[in-house]
Design an enzyme around this catalytic site. Structure first.
Site, PDB file in Angstrom:
ATOM      1  N   GLU A  58      13.441   2.978  -5.890  1.00  0.00           N
ATOM      2  CA  GLU A  58      12.993   4.251  -5.931  1.00  0.00           C
ATOM      3  C   GLU A  58      11.293   4.266  -6.323  1.00  0.00           C
ATOM      4  O   GLU A  58      10.402   4.925  -5.779  1.00  0.00           O
ATOM      5  CB  GLU A  58      13.538   5.159  -6.541  1.00  0.00           C
ATOM      6  CG  GLU A  58      15.014   5.519  -6.047  1.00  0.00           C
ATOM      7  CD  GLU A  58      15.014   6.120  -4.629  1.00  0.00           C
ATOM      8  OE1 GLU A  58      13.976   6.798  -4.231  1.00  0.00           O
ATOM      9  OE2 GLU A  58      16.027   5.899  -3.835  1.00  0.00           O
ATOM     10  N   CYS A 214      14.560  11.672  12.550  1.00  0.00           N
ATOM     11  CA  CYS A 214      13.713  13.058  12.648  1.00  0.00           C
ATOM     12  C   CYS A 214      12.226  12.755  11.875  1.00  0.00           C
ATOM     13  O   CYS A 214      11.887  13.076  10.936  1.00  0.00           O
ATOM     14  CB  CYS A 214      14.194  13.964  11.627  1.00  0.00           C
ATOM     15  SG  CYS A 214      13.684  15.739  11.699  1.00  0.00           S
ATOM     16  N   CYS A 224      20.080  12.625  17.730  1.00  0.00           N
ATOM     17  CA  CYS A 224      20.199  13.231  16.239  1.00  0.00           C
ATOM     18  C   CYS A 224      21.868  13.494  16.231  1.00  0.00           C
ATOM     19  O   CYS A 224      22.152  14.234  16.801  1.00  0.00           O
ATOM     20  CB  CYS A 224      19.197  14.144  15.901  1.00  0.00           C
ATOM     21  SG  CYS A 224      19.536  14.936  14.359  1.00  0.00           S
ATOM     22  N   CYS A 230      20.877  22.236  14.213  1.00  0.00           N
ATOM     23  CA  CYS A 230      19.537  22.335  14.079  1.00  0.00           C
ATOM     24  C   CYS A 230      18.684  23.653  14.665  1.00  0.00           C
ATOM     25  O   CYS A 230      18.808  23.425  16.232  1.00  0.00           O
ATOM     26  CB  CYS A 230      18.626  21.099  14.357  1.00  0.00           C
ATOM     27  SG  CYS A 230      16.794  21.059  14.185  1.00  0.00           S
TER      28      CYS A 230
HETATM   29 FE1  SF4 Z   1      15.013  16.515  13.552  1.00  0.00          FE
HETATM   30 FE2  SF4 Z   1      16.373  18.808  14.456  1.00  0.00          FE
HETATM   31 FE3  SF4 Z   1      15.461  16.792  16.088  1.00  0.00          FE
HETATM   32 FE4  SF4 Z   1      17.704  16.317  14.420  1.00  0.00          FE
HETATM   33  S1  SF4 Z   1      17.540  17.670  16.287  1.00  0.00           S
HETATM   34  S2  SF4 Z   1      15.772  15.026  14.991  1.00  0.00           S
HETATM   35  S3  SF4 Z   1      17.134  17.439  12.780  1.00  0.00           S
HETATM   36  S4  SF4 Z   1      14.380  18.315  14.495  1.00  0.00           S
END
Ligand code: SF4
Length: 416
Positions: A58, A214, A224, A230
Site C-alpha cells: 500500500e 471505471c 462493468c 450506476c
Molecule cells: Fe463506472 Fe458506472 Fe461505467 Fe461502471 S457503469 S464503468 S461504475 S461509470
C-alpha cells in the site's frame, strides 16, 4: 449537524446493496489481476506477516503505478521479508532500494514505523484501522483501512482515488470531490457498502474496478459488473426520462453532492461528468544548477562526485551531483558564477566560471514542482580532499552511481 444528503446519492435500498456486492465480488473473483501482494495476503498464515506484506504494497502504491511497483515490491520482500528484518536495515539501504520509485520519504517512514512496531509493540502489528492509523507513523486513514480489511478481515471501507471515481459515478456525485465534506460522505458510503464477510476482497474489488474498468477517461461501461446500479450510466443512456434519477432534482435548496448549478451535466462527457474537482494549483517552477565533477580514479577509471541531500524536505537523504537552486530569470553568466562559487566549497579551490561546460537543461516534474536542472560538467586535475565537515560526499564510478540512492531526476541528469 449538517443535513443528511439526499437519498438519491446514497445506497439506501438493502436489496440493491446486496446485489451490488454480489456482482462486484463475482467479477473480482473472475477478473482480478495476479499481483504479488495479493498472493501473499491470501496465503500467508501469520497475521503479522500478512499485515506487513499488505502495508508495504500500500505504501509503494501511493502515487505509483502497479506495473512500476511489482519489481520494487518483490525485491523489498526478498530483502526484508519481515518487520524485524526491515527494522534492522539502515536508511541508506532503504533509500538504495527505493531509488527511482519517487516520494522518497515513504521508504524512510515505513522503516521508522517497522522499528516502532518491533521496539514498542513487541513486533505485533495493530489489528484495527483505528489503531493502525493511531500507532504507525505514515499510515493514514486509507492505508489503515486497507491493511485492516485485507489482512485482518475488519469490515471497514477504504477511499482512494479509484474509489472516489467509482462512487461519484455510481451516485452522480458532482460536487468538488476533493472537498472535506464530500470526502467524508464518501467514507460513510464506503463503510456502509463494504461486504461484511469479505471486506478485504470487496475493497480490492472496488479499487480494481476503478483501476481497470471505471477508468478516468474512457470507462468500459459496457463491461462493468455494476452498471445496473450506476446512476451516471443510466443518465448517459436515458437522459432525463422520468424513470431515471435526475441529479438536478435533489429537492429544494443547494444539494451538497450535486454538481454546481454553473456546471450542469454535459452530455458530451457522459459518465465522465463525475467526479469533479476544483482546479489544481499549477506546479511551482524551480531552476537548479547542477555540476558533474569528474576526476580520474586510482585505477584510471573516471569517478564522479556525489553529495547527500539534507535529511528532511524534498528527496531527503538522497545523493546528487553538487547542485544549487537558482533565482528565476538569472542571466546565464550569473548562473555560472554562482555555481562556480558553490563548487568551490566542495573542491576547496577556486573554480573558474568559464571552465564549466554547459551540457543542457533537464526537466523533471515532481508532484508540485516543475524542476529545470541546468547541467554543467567540470573535469578536475589532481586529487581533491573531501572536507568531512561538509555534508556527506563521495567519489563514485558509473556503476556505483547507479547503485546509489539517487533520484530519477539525477539519473536523467546523468543521461544528459
Ligand atoms: Fe463506472 Fe458506472 Fe461505467 Fe461502471 S457503469 S464503468 S461504475 S461509470
Amino acid at each position: 449537524a449538517p443535513a443528511p444528503p439526499p437519498a438519491r446519492h446514497l445506497f439506501s435500498d438493502p436489496a440493491e446493496v446486496e446485489a451490488l456486492r454480489g456482482n462486484l465480488l463475482a467479477w473480482y473473483h473472475r477478473c482480478k489481476r495476479d499481483l504479488p501482494w495479493r498472493a501473499l495476503a491470501a496465503t500467508e498464515p501469520d497475521a503479522d506477516r500478512r499485515g506487513y506484506a499488505v502495508w508495504v504494497s500500500e505504501i509503494m502504491l501511493q502515487q505509483t503505478q502497479v506495473a512500476t511497483v511489482i519489481n520494487y515490491y518483490n525485491r523489498w520482500m526478498q530483502k526484508w521479508p519481515t518487520l524485524q528484518a526491515l527494522a534492522q536495515a539502515s536508511l541508506e539501504e532503504v533509500n538504495e532500494l527505493w531509488a527511482g520509485l519517487g516520494y522518497y520519504s515513504r521508504g524512510k517512514r515505513l522503516q521508522e514505523a517497522a522499528r516502532k512496531v518491533v521496539s514498542e509493540l513487541a513486533g505485533r502489528m495493530p489489528r484495527t484501522a483505528e489503531d493502525l492509523q493511531k500507532l504507525l507513523p505514515g499510515v493514514g486513514r486509507y492505508t489503515a483501512g486497507a491493511i485492516a480489511s485485507i489482512s485482518y478481515g475488519q469490515a471497514t471501507g477504504v477511499v482512494d482515488g479509484n474509489v472516489i471515481r467509482v462512487l461519484c459515478r455510481l451516485r452522480c456525485i458532482g460536487a468538488d470531490s476533493s472537498s472535506p465534506a464530500v470526502i467524508e460522505q464518501l467514507w460513510d458510503m464506503a463503510n456502509a457498502l463494504v461486504d461484511r464477510s469479505r471486506p478485504g476482497d470487496f475493497n480490492q474489488a472496488l479499487m480494481e474496478l476503478g483501476a481497470t474498468v471505471c477508468v478516468p477517461k474512457a470507462p468500459l461501461c459496457g463491461e462493468c459488473p455494476v452498471k445496473q446500479h450506476c446512476q451516471a450510466w443510466c443518465r448517459k443512456l436515458f437522459g432525463n426520462t422520468p424513470k431515471v434519477p435526475d441529479v438536478e432534482d435533489c429537492g429544494v435548496g443547494d444539494c451538497p453532492l450535486c454538481p454546481p448549478a454553473t456546471e450542469p451535466w454535459d452530455s458530451n462527457l457522459g459518465v465522465t461528468n463525475f467526479p469533479r474537482k476544483a482546479a489544481k494549483k499549477p506546479p511551482r517552477a524551480m531552476r537548479t544548477a547542477t555540476c558533474v565533477l569528474e576526476r580520474r580514479g586510482c585505477h584510471g577509471a573516471p569517478e564522479y562526485l556525489i553529495v547527500q541531500r539534507p535529511s528532511s524536505g524534498l528527496l531527503a537523504g538522497l545523493w546528487e551531483f553538487p547542485s544549487l537552486p537558482l533565482a528565476q530569470d538569472l542571466q546565464e553568466e550569473r548562473e555560472r558564477e554562482e555555481l562556480a562559487d558553490h563548487l568551490q566549497v566542495w573542491t576547496g579551490r577556486p573554480v573558474a566560471a568559464k571552465g564549466l561546460r554547459f551540457i543542457g537543461e533537464v526537466i523533471h516534474i515532481f508532484s508540485h514542482i516543475h524542476q529545470t536542472y541546468v547541467v554543467y560538467s567540470l573535469p578536475l586535475d589532481g586529487d581533491m580532499t573531501l572536507d568531512p565537515a561538509l555534508s556527506p560526499s563521495r567519489w563514485v564510478t558509473e556503476d556505483e552511481f547507479h547503485a546509489s540512492a539517487v533520484s530519477t531526476a539525477m539519473k536523467k541528469v546523468w543521461r544528459a
